[in-house]
Structure formats: C-alpha cells, structure tokens
Design a protein around this motif. Structure first.
Motif, PDB file in Angstrom:
ATOM      1  N   GLU A 141      35.532  38.679 -26.108  1.00 47.69           N
ATOM      2  CA  GLU A 141      35.593  37.944 -24.848  1.00 47.69           C
ATOM      3  C   GLU A 141      36.444  38.683 -23.818  1.00 47.69           C
ATOM      4  O   GLU A 141      36.206  38.604 -22.614  1.00 47.69           O
ATOM      5  N   LEU A 142      37.440  39.420 -24.293  1.00 54.18           N
ATOM      6  CA  LEU A 142      38.283  40.206 -23.392  1.00 54.18           C
ATOM      7  C   LEU A 142      37.656  41.559 -23.058  1.00 54.18           C
ATOM      8  O   LEU A 142      38.217  42.346 -22.306  1.00 54.18           O
ATOM      9  N   GLY A 143      36.511  41.854 -23.691  1.00 52.69           N
ATOM     10  CA  GLY A 143      35.857  43.142 -23.443  1.00 52.69           C
ATOM     11  C   GLY A 143      36.358  44.252 -24.339  1.00 52.69           C
ATOM     12  O   GLY A 143      36.018  45.426 -24.134  1.00 52.69           O
ATOM     13  N   TYR A 144      37.167  43.915 -25.333  1.00 54.12           N
ATOM     14  CA  TYR A 144      37.706  44.949 -26.229  1.00 54.12           C
ATOM     15  C   TYR A 144      36.859  45.027 -27.491  1.00 54.12           C
ATOM     16  O   TYR A 144      37.202  44.497 -28.546  1.00 54.12           O
ATOM     17  N   TYR A 145      35.737  45.684 -27.339  1.00 58.52           N
ATOM     18  CA  TYR A 145      34.832  45.871 -28.456  1.00 58.52           C
ATOM     19  C   TYR A 145      34.267  47.265 -28.302  1.00 58.52           C
ATOM     20  O   TYR A 145      34.286  47.840 -27.223  1.00 58.52           O
ATOM     21  N   PRO A 170      49.963  30.093 -27.673  1.00 57.65           N
ATOM     22  CA  PRO A 170      49.839  29.797 -29.116  1.00 57.65           C
ATOM     23  C   PRO A 170      48.393  29.578 -29.562  1.00 57.65           C
ATOM     24  O   PRO A 170      48.028  29.984 -30.674  1.00 57.65           O
ATOM     25  N   ALA A 171      47.572  28.971 -28.719  1.00 60.28           N
ATOM     26  CA  ALA A 171      46.181  28.735 -29.124  1.00 60.28           C
ATOM     27  C   ALA A 171      45.422  30.059 -29.227  1.00 60.28           C
ATOM     28  O   ALA A 171      44.636  30.286 -30.156  1.00 60.28           O
ATOM     29  N   PHE A 172      45.692  30.954 -28.266  1.00 54.59           N
ATOM     30  CA  PHE A 172      45.071  32.283 -28.302  1.00 54.59           C
ATOM     31  C   PHE A 172      45.501  33.025 -29.564  1.00 54.59           C
ATOM     32  O   PHE A 172      44.683  33.623 -30.264  1.00 54.59           O
ATOM     33  N   LYS A 173      46.796  32.951 -29.857  1.00 56.80           N
ATOM     34  CA  LYS A 173      47.320  33.646 -31.040  1.00 56.80           C
ATOM     35  C   LYS A 173      46.683  33.105 -32.312  1.00 56.80           C
ATOM     36  O   LYS A 173      46.273  33.878 -33.188  1.00 56.80           O
ATOM     37  N   ALA A 174      46.562  31.799 -32.406  1.00 58.20           N
ATOM     38  CA  ALA A 174      45.977  31.200 -33.610  1.00 58.20           C
ATOM     39  C   ALA A 174      44.531  31.655 -33.780  1.00 58.20           C
ATOM     40  O   ALA A 174      44.102  32.011 -34.886  1.00 58.20           O
ATOM     41  N   ALA A 175      43.783  31.680 -32.671  1.00 53.71           N
ATOM     42  CA  ALA A 175      42.384  32.109 -32.743  1.00 53.71           C
ATOM     43  C   ALA A 175      42.291  33.588 -33.105  1.00 53.71           C
ATOM     44  O   ALA A 175      41.441  34.006 -33.896  1.00 53.71           O
ATOM     45  N   LEU A 176      43.193  34.386 -32.542  1.00 56.05           N
ATOM     46  CA  LEU A 176      43.206  35.837 -32.784  1.00 56.05           C
ATOM     47  C   LEU A 176      43.475  36.137 -34.257  1.00 56.05           C
ATOM     48  O   LEU A 176      42.834  36.993 -34.865  1.00 56.05           O
ATOM     49  N   LEU A 177      44.436  35.429 -34.833  1.00 58.18           N
ATOM     50  CA  LEU A 177      44.788  35.676 -36.235  1.00 58.18           C
ATOM     51  C   LEU A 177      43.710  35.138 -37.178  1.00 58.18           C
ATOM     52  O   LEU A 177      43.483  35.689 -38.264  1.00 58.18           O
ATOM     53  N   ALA A 178      43.029  34.079 -36.757  1.00 55.61           N
ATOM     54  CA  ALA A 178      42.012  33.476 -37.629  1.00 55.61           C
ATOM     55  C   ALA A 178      40.736  34.302 -37.651  1.00 55.61           C
ATOM     56  O   ALA A 178      40.139  34.511 -38.707  1.00 55.61           O
TER      57      ALA A 178
END
Lengths: 231, 220
Positions: B82-86, B66-74
């Motif tokens: 951070e995951l290298g997906y850029y 849930p914390a990851f999801k909240a940060a992702l949506l925000a």
C-alpha cells in the motif's frame, strides 16, 4: 560436502568492517555496471534466480575465494550466457560478428526498467503438497545435507544446520523449491517454514544461552523429531 | 555439470574486473542483448530512488501508529504494498521487532539476500565473507565490530535469509523521542538499525543512551 559459498559459522574471516555513513551505494562505477548488466541479462528470461545463484556457487573454489563480490556476479554471468547458449566462447573473446542476436527483441529497454523492478518475481506458488508441520512443532533437518536431487547441486540448507533440531516458528505458505528449480527440474513448490534453532544446537561455544538462529527451510528439508526427543 | 569443468567461459574475459565488465557490456550491447540506457536507469533507481529512506519511513510510522505497527508485524506484504514498497527482492517481507528481551539481526550466509525495496542495494560489509560467516555463530562479537553492546539479558535471534523471504528489523524507539513527528523519527533510523547491526539513534539532547534503554513504544 558443500561449496565455498556455504560459509555460515566458518572461522578465520576476521573483523567485519562497517562502511562510512556517507559511503556511496556503489564503491566504484564498475560495481554499478556489473549489477545492471546482470539484472538486464536476467530479463532475457533464459534462467531463473536459482539458476543464477547456482552459477555463482559453481565458480571454482580458487576463483570464488579471490574474486570480489561483483567479480563473482560478472564471471558467473559470463558462464551462464555460454551455458544457456546465448553467447559462445568465441563471442566472449570478441571473435564473432556484431549482428543483432535472435534474442535482441527481448532486451530490457530503459522505459521498461521501472515496471520490471517494481513487478518483482514472487516465489510463492500453489502446491499440492500440504503442510505437515505447525508452528511450535519440533523438527530435525535432513542429514546428510546437500542437494537430494542432484549430486553437488544447489540447495538452501546450509551445512551448519544439517542434522540440527529446531522448532517451527512460522509458515510462509508454499514456495518454489530452489533445489529443483536451479536444475531445470521444475518449480516443485512445497511448504516453507521459518525454523528456530537454539544457538547451542548449532555451535560448540554459543555466546548466550537464549540465542537462536532462524532459517527458512522447505518441508523436504525437515523431518518430525521423534516423540520424547529433547532439544 | 558444465560448471565443474576447469575451463570456465569467464576465464577468457580480461582479468581486471573493470575491464571484464566493460568487455561483457560491449559484447552484449553490440548484439542488441542489453540497452545501455536501461543499465543507466537501473543504476539510477538504486543510487537515487530506492534506499534505506524507504525502510526508515516504515519504522517511523510503526513507532507512531500502533495499528499500523500491529498490521505490519502480523502481515507486512499488504501494508508495504500500500505504501508502494514492493518489487524485486522484496516480494515476501517479514518485519521482526526488537524488544528489551530479544534483539534481531539479519544475514544471508549463502549469498547476499536483502530487502531491496526497503533498504536498496546491500552495503559491502553485508556481502563480506566475515559478516556472512560470523553473524550466525557469534552475533555479539559482530555487533562489537559495529560498536554495539547489548545488555546481558537480551537474547539475539539471527535470521539467515535462506529463501525468498526478506526480513526487516523494527528497532526499538529510542528514549527521548517522544513528541517527534514521523519525519524527525525517520531521521533516527539508520540502514544498519534495520539490519540489526545498530540501534536507532537517540535524538540529540536525549542524553547518553544505551541498548538497554526502555522501549518507549511499549509504554504508549
């Protein structure tokens, strides 16, 4: 009037045909080569993404209609290479010599590909233009549409959303203005917003009363909606 | 505008598209303007290294954390970086969450903008005139072409990618997926579910699920 690429909302195209789950990334080898040649030429630095989009849009209506996706890419690339002086029409006919080009030192090398693709090309820039809209505010898009800078020029305001009323959903910061950047007029960054439009504002027969279409629109595409106006 | 002349330079290339590409590649290679090995590297990248498996990992993690999801949506960009997906065509990402009351769907009516670092090269249908023309006006009829029917109470929000912002749909976590680890969850996430023309797949044995099923992620 717009060009053929601006097809949002158009009637008559028939069904969307999903591909098979195991369909290859590139349907044929030449699709892959077309994409790779286009990306490699972009790395020569003679144009930006807005110029290359405009080159595809400027294919004649007859060509735009009959060409498949990657044919548009490769044809627009040939046009761009000549327009920017990298190649001559004689070069395209195979009538010139094979000596190294003055730009050859700028060619993308295999060992640099991963880094170049990973680096990307962000479009956000600092801007002196302050945002004048906040999320929740109601706005109306510019009418008439099309490019305000160049007659028949590039814009990212689709025809279907011209003169439409919507609501600011979020602010994306300040981004390069394609209308300017596509024509060598500078990056001219300005605030960019996601703007939500009720489907009923855009279409005569919306499918559902609560459907919406969201577009990313630059501040110069927008004006405040008159106080008291309803959308 | 030079483009508006009838004598487009591309007209001098061969009419067969495969030969047209080959001709241009040959001319450019002889002049040293492109390196065929670089072309192979670009193709290998998008054929074998970057594809919808990246996006599926992000969705599976969002369902699990849930914390990851909240940060992702925000604010997706730092989370994805951070995951290298850029990278190219994924410089400015926004993730939009499907919920029982709203389904999200992504299109680019003006060209074919698409989040490459997360989904790879777009499929043919995404670039087709039919999808580009119809998705904004009649998303439900387009969804029907994919065999998807939404409940009548679900509104559709179609995102037309008119700028350099790229959108990824976070599909609803299917019922019956409780207890699955991230790898198993990622296997339920198809490319099309992250564009919004499909729903996440129900785990086998979870029964006959439809689009209206409760988002179990909302209950945890």
């Amino acid at each position: 009037m717009s060009r053929l690429h601006d097809m949002g909302g158009r009637f008559g195209d028939g069904a969307v045909v999903p591909d098979a789950p195991d369909a290859p990334v590139f349907a044929t080898d030449w699709h892959a080569r077309a994409l790779a040649v286009t990306l490699a030429c972009g790395a020569l630095g003679k144009w930006n993404i807005d110029v290359s989009r405009h080159a595809r849009e400027c294919l004649s209506p007859k060509d735009y209609t009959r060409f498949s996706y990657y044919e548009k890419w490769i044809s627009a690339l040939a046009d761009l290479l000549v327009e920017t002086g990298v190649l001559t029409p004689e070069d395209l006919k195979g009538q010139s010599g094979d000596g190294l080009h003055a730009l050859a030192s700028a060619a993308l090398r295999a060992e640099a590909v991963a880094a170049v693709l990973a680096k990307g090309g962000p479009a956000n820039r600092p801007s002196a233009i302050a945002p004048i809209f906040a999320p929740g505010e109601r706005v109306k898009t510019r009418h008439p549409g099309g490019s305000a800078l160049v007659d028949g020029g590039h814009t990212r305001l689709p025809d279907y959303a011209v003169g439409a009323c919507g609501q600011i959903l979020r602010q994306h910061g300040t981004h390069v203005l394609p209308d300017s950047n596509a024509h060598g007029l500078g990056e001219a960054p300005e605030p960019l917003y996601a703007v939500a439009f009720p489907a009923s504002e855009l279409w005569a027969h919306p499918e559902h009363p609560h459907d919406e279409v969201v577009l990313d629109l630059w501040q110069s595409y927008l004006q405040p909606l008159e106080p008291g106006a309803q959308i | 505008m030079p483009h508006d002349h009838s004598d487009h330079p591309h007209a001098v290339l061969p009419s067969d598209p495969a030969l047209r590409v080959k001709a241009l590649e040959t001319i450019l290679t002889r002049k040293g303007l492109i390196d065929p090995a670089a072309l192979d590297e670009i193709i290998d990248t998008y054929q074998n290294k970057i594809g919808p498996q990246n996006g599926a990992r992000v969705v599976a993690r969002a369902w699990s954390d849930p914390a990851f999801k909240a940060a992702l949506l925000a604010d997706a960009d730092p989370v994805l970086a951070e995951l290298g997906y850029y990278g190219r065509q994924g410089e400015h990402m926004v993730v939009v969450e499907n919920r029982p009351e709203r389904h999200n769907m992504v299109v680019c009516t003006l060209c074919s903008c698409y989040p490459w670092p997360l989904l790879g090269i777009p499929p043919g249908w995404y670039k087709s005139d039919a999808y580009r023309a119809r998705a904004v006006r009649e998303p439900r009829k387009v969804l029907a072409d994919f065999g998807v029917t939404l409940p009548s109470e679900t509104a559709v929000r179609v995102w037309d990618s008119t700028a350099e912002v790229r959108y990824l749909v976070l599909p609803m976590r299917p019922a019956g997926s409780e207890g699955l680890d991230e790898d198993a969850l990622a296997a339920l996430v198809s490319r099309d579910s992250m564009i919004g023309t499909a729903l996440a797949t129900a785990p086998s044995g979870a029964g006959d699920l439809k689009g209206g099923d409760l988002n179990v992620g909302d209950l945890t």
